[in-house]
Design a protein around this motif. Structure first.
Motif, PDB file in Angstrom:
ATOM      1  N   THR A   1       0.842  -1.193   0.000  1.00 22.48           N
ATOM      2  CA  THR A   1       0.000   0.000   0.000  1.00 22.48           C
ATOM      3  C   THR A   1       0.880   1.247   0.000  1.00 22.48           C
ATOM      4  N   ASP A   2       0.270   2.389  -0.220  1.00 22.22           N
ATOM      5  CA  ASP A   2       1.005   3.650  -0.124  1.00 22.22           C
ATOM      6  C   ASP A   2       1.619   3.797   1.258  1.00 22.22           C
ATOM      7  N   GLU A   3       0.892   3.376   2.296  1.00 20.47           N
ATOM      8  CA  GLU A   3       1.410   3.458   3.667  1.00 20.47           C
ATOM      9  C   GLU A   3       2.669   2.598   3.835  1.00 20.47           C
ATOM     10  N   ASP A   4       2.708   1.435   3.188  1.00 25.02           N
ATOM     11  CA  ASP A   4       3.901   0.583   3.244  1.00 25.02           C
ATOM     12  C   ASP A   4       5.107   1.332   2.661  1.00 25.02           C
ATOM     13  N   TYR A   5       4.912   1.989   1.517  1.00 27.08           N
ATOM     14  CA  TYR A   5       6.001   2.735   0.886  1.00 27.08           C
ATOM     15  C   TYR A   5       6.427   3.928   1.732  1.00 27.08           C
ATOM     16  N   ILE A   6       5.463   4.603   2.360  1.00 27.95           N
ATOM     17  CA  ILE A   6       5.791   5.736   3.235  1.00 27.95           C
ATOM     18  C   ILE A   6       6.623   5.258   4.410  1.00 27.95           C
ATOM     19  N   GLU A   7       6.224   4.145   5.031  1.00 28.08           N
ATOM     20  CA  GLU A   7       6.961   3.610   6.176  1.00 28.08           C
ATOM     21  C   GLU A   7       8.393   3.249   5.787  1.00 28.08           C
ATOM     22  N   ILE A   8       8.559   2.612   4.650  1.00 29.51           N
ATOM     23  CA  ILE A   8       9.895   2.250   4.172  1.00 29.51           C
ATOM     24  C   ILE A   8      10.742   3.503   3.968  1.00 29.51           C
ATOM     25  N   ALA A   9      10.168   4.524   3.331  1.00 36.56           N
ATOM     26  CA  ALA A   9      10.911   5.750   3.051  1.00 36.56           C
ATOM     27  C   ALA A   9      11.292   6.494   4.326  1.00 36.56           C
ATOM     28  N   VAL A  10      10.376   6.582   5.281  1.00 40.10           N
ATOM     29  CA  VAL A  10      10.662   7.279   6.536  1.00 40.10           C
ATOM     30  C   VAL A  10      11.752   6.547   7.311  1.00 40.10           C
ATOM     31  N   GLN A  11      11.656   5.224   7.403  1.00 43.64           N
ATOM     32  CA  GLN A  11      12.679   4.453   8.114  1.00 43.64           C
ATOM     33  C   GLN A  11      14.045   4.625   7.453  1.00 43.64           C
ATOM     34  N   ALA A  12      14.079   4.550   6.138  1.00 42.71           N
ATOM     35  CA  ALA A  12      15.351   4.702   5.421  1.00 42.71           C
ATOM     36  C   ALA A  12      15.907   6.113   5.599  1.00 42.71           C
ATOM     37  N   GLY A  13      15.039   7.108   5.537  1.00 40.13           N
ATOM     38  CA  GLY A  13      15.487   8.489   5.727  1.00 40.13           C
ATOM     39  C   GLY A  13      16.032   8.731   7.121  1.00 40.13           C
TER      40      GLY A  13
END
Length: 88
Positions: free
Chosen positions: A66-78
């Protein structure tokens, strides 16, 4: 034959790299507020499989993400990239 990481943890490792590629942190990002927090227990399995099985699972994962999955991945990586940059 593809293998996944053999790392097992009940919590994400704070110093684990998100990927081999560096993330370009744009200082112009808007403010993102954390409005809630939820702890999750998970175990990361080391798996071995045929290339075709790996490709099939990646395809399924992309279809289900989901979009939320991608947001979580991006925030954690950032956050990892930022933490690494201030430690240097």
């Amino acid at each position: 034959m593809k293998k996944t990481s053999n790392h097992t943890s009940s919590r994400p490792t704070p110093n684990a790299p998100a990927s081999t590629a560096a993330i370009d942190l744009n200082p112009e990002l808007p403010i993102i507020r954390i409005v809630s927090e939820e702890e999750e227990m998970h175990v990361k399995l080391g798996l071995e499989m045929e290339d075709s099985t790996h490709d099939m699972l990646v395809k399924w994962g992309k279809e289900l993400a989901t979009d939320e999955d991608y947001i979580e991945i991006a925030v954690q990586a950032g956050l990892r990239e930022y933490a690494d940059s201030v430690e240097e």
